[in-house]
Write a protein that holds these residues in place. Structure first.
Motif, PDB file in Angstrom:
ATOM      1  N   CYS A 137       0.848  -1.208   0.000  1.00  0.00           N
ATOM      2  CA  CYS A 137       0.000   0.000   0.000  1.00  0.00           C
ATOM      3  C   CYS A 137       0.882   1.255   0.000  1.00  0.00           C
ATOM      4  CB  CYS A 137      -0.874   0.037   1.242  1.00  0.00           C
ATOM      5  SG  CYS A 137      -2.096  -1.266   1.331  1.00  0.00           S
ATOM      6  N   PRO A 138       0.552   2.252  -0.817  1.00  0.00           N
ATOM      7  CA  PRO A 138       1.254   3.538  -0.736  1.00  0.00           C
ATOM      8  C   PRO A 138       0.980   4.202   0.628  1.00  0.00           C
ATOM      9  CG  PRO A 138       0.001   3.359  -2.771  1.00  0.00           C
ATOM     10  CD  PRO A 138      -0.422   2.221  -1.907  1.00  0.00           C
ATOM     11  N   LEU A 139       1.870   5.122   1.023  1.00  0.00           N
ATOM     12  CA  LEU A 139       1.734   5.735   2.346  1.00  0.00           C
ATOM     13  C   LEU A 139       0.434   6.515   2.481  1.00  0.00           C
ATOM     14  CD1 LEU A 139       5.392   6.944   3.068  1.00  0.00           C
ATOM     15  CD2 LEU A 139       4.341   4.711   3.408  1.00  0.00           C
ATOM     16  N   THR A 140      -0.050   7.102   1.390  1.00  0.00           N
ATOM     17  CA  THR A 140      -1.309   7.853   1.467  1.00  0.00           C
ATOM     18  C   THR A 140      -2.467   6.928   1.835  1.00  0.00           C
ATOM     19  OG1 THR A 140      -1.444   7.557  -0.926  1.00  0.00           O
ATOM     20  CG2 THR A 140      -0.688   9.688  -0.136  1.00  0.00           C
ATOM     21  N   GLU A 141      -2.445   5.715   1.281  1.00  0.00           N
ATOM     22  CA  GLU A 141      -3.502   4.752   1.605  1.00  0.00           C
ATOM     23  C   GLU A 141      -3.397   4.299   3.055  1.00  0.00           C
ATOM     24  OE1 GLU A 141      -3.739   1.418  -1.010  1.00  0.00           O
ATOM     25  OE2 GLU A 141      -3.972   2.646  -2.786  1.00  0.00           O
TER      26      GLU A 141
END
Lengths: 187, 294
Positions: A137-141
């Protein structure tokens, strides 16, 4: 998206949800209950037009919320990052083992050691590691899933890695004297 | 680029989500910075360790069945509700009542809004601005690259996780009919699978998974103690390099190696196929032909 299509789309994430639940709840029965409750809630609250990563984020968010409701282990704020904090033992061992190659370092550690130390991390740090390193998962998610400020995620991730790294470094000399991990894995 | 900016991009670097320009800028910072390379190395090391040495717990079969059953029941309930609504609009007596209720439901809020003073505009603008900013952030996030190497690394990692946790918790059906039914229920597309194993390549199991955040069919074959994994998923956006093709009979799939695994990549119509394996090239050719030939 029809109800059946939505159901099929959510099932794709069943293993991912169960894996995180297992690492959070420890017991298989508790993990199953956590995932089951997640699906029940998702059926009635998630918009049926959600798909892909947005659906994944929503499902993980629900799971995390339910877990926190049943395991109020900490205050509202997540574990604070310890940027710049010195960890003496880990650094000392790190110097001793500086000559070890990365590959040897990895393969020298038995699976049990890694899993034990991972389980010993606070749940929020465990969750951030699993979401980023296993689920990609990307950090924003991750920020959305865990309900954290966006700029907090990297600090927590870095702290989790540093803590795990130092704990495993301490285990490393013992691990090198143990039987090869391959033999252990086959049992 | 500052250290904070660089470190925020580490995850995107590790997951191949950076554009060539961003990657170049980050590499330049790493060459000049005395501390960030160590941080990146630790991140890589721990990420790799967790992926390869921490168990991946798969949902047990009983949980999958329970959830599937509840999802079907829910779908059935929604169908009944739909039929009831349909009856309301097609029965004359009920139609008048329904129409009256709908008209009132629309008219009353409008009337209420008409007699209520308009709220201050400033508050509305703030909300709109936040909405715009949020949308812009989402819109300007780079789309995940679907280059061949990105896909190859994704499936190779998936394959390694499978092997490390094999056999996965719970049992998966090994009958082709059961697997096909499972795929139909969960994937949203029907992978045209012609090869369901033989004496040489024994089918171990099949189950739905996800690759690149999309649903994918996954089949595991075993030959001479080597487990090979076949992935099939909708991938019209996946580009296959012109270089690195392997001539196999009349076909030319892309062949590469990643993490000591051979990966074959090809497309059939709108679907993308990948096989990840440690078989020798001739053995891999045989498996490919079994899968590829109609």
């Amino acid at each position: 998206m029809t109800q059946a299509e939505f159901a099929a789309a959510t099932l794709v994430y069943l293993d991912a949800l169960y894996n995180l639940a297992s690492w959070l709840a420890h017991e298989p029965e508790a993990a199953s209950t956590l995932v089951h409750e997640t699906y029940r809630k998702a059926l009635h609250t998630v918009p049926k037009n959600l798909a892909g990563t947005k659906l994944r984020v929503r499902l993980f968010t629900i799971l995390w919320e339910i877990y926190r409701q049943h395991h109020p282990w900490h205050a509202e704020t997540p574990t604070s990052p310890r940027e710049g904090e010195e960890i003496g033992v880990g650094e000392a061992v790190e110097r001793e083992n500086a000559a070890l190659s990365r590959r040897l370092w990895l393969y020298a550690l038995p699976r049990g050691d890694v899993e034990a130390e991972l389980r010993g991390l606070p749940p929020d740090l465990r969750a951030v590691l699993l979401l980023v390193d296993v689920e990609g998962c990307p950090l924003t998610e991750v920020a959305e899933i865990l309900g954290w400020p966006g700029d907090h995620v990297y600090g927590a991730l870095s702290q989790a890695r540093r803590t795990l790294h130092d704990l495993l470094q301490v285990r490393l000399p013992a691990a090198l004297l143990s039987p090869p991990p391959e033999a252990e894995d086959q049992s | 680029m500052t250290c904070d900016e660089a470190r925020e991009r580490f995850e995107d670097l590790l997951h191949d989500r950076l554009s060539p320009e961003e990657r170049q800028a980050l590499r330049q910072h790493l060459n000049e910075c005395p501390r960030c390379p160590e941080e990146l190395e630790r991140a890589e090391r721990i990420a790799s360790l967790i992926r390869t040495r921490a168990s991946y717990h798969r949902a047990p079969a009983h949980l999958r069945e329970t959830i599937l059953r509840e999802l079907r029941q829910e779908a059935g309930l929604m169908g009944m509700l739909g039929r009831a609504l349909h009856a309301l609009w097609t029965t004359p007596a009920a139609l008048c009542t329904t129409t009256a209720i709908v008209v009132l439901a629309i008219a009353l809020p409008l009337y209420h809004r008409w007699i209520t003073p308009t709220p201050p505009q400033a508050a509305t603008y703030v909300v709109r601005e936040e909405g715009l900013l949020h949308d812009e952030v989402l819109l300007h996030r780079p789309a995940p690259p679907q280059a061949a190497m990105y896909v190859v690394r994704e499936v190779a990692r998936h394959h390694v996780r499978l092997l490390l946790n094999y056999p996965p918790a719970g049992t998966d059906p090994t009958e082709p009919a059961q697997i096909q039914q499972w795929f139909q229920e969960t994937l949203g597309f029907s992978p045209p699978i012609h090869f369901w194993g033989n004496q040489e390549f024994k089918l171990l199991r099949g189950y739905p998974t996800y690759i690149l955040d999309r649903r994918a069919a996954c089949l595991l074959f075993k030959s001479k103690e080597v487990i090979s994994t076949l992935y099939i998923f909708p991938g019209s956006d996946v580009s296959i390099p012109a270089q690195g093709r392997r001539k196999i009979d009349t076909y030319a799939p892309y062949l590469t190696t990643t993490d000591d695994h051979r990966v074959l990549l090809w497309k059939q119509g709108e679907l993308t196929y990948l096989v990840v394996s440690r078989l020798t090239d001739p053995e891999l050719d045989q498996l490919f032909l079994r899968i590829r030939r109609p």
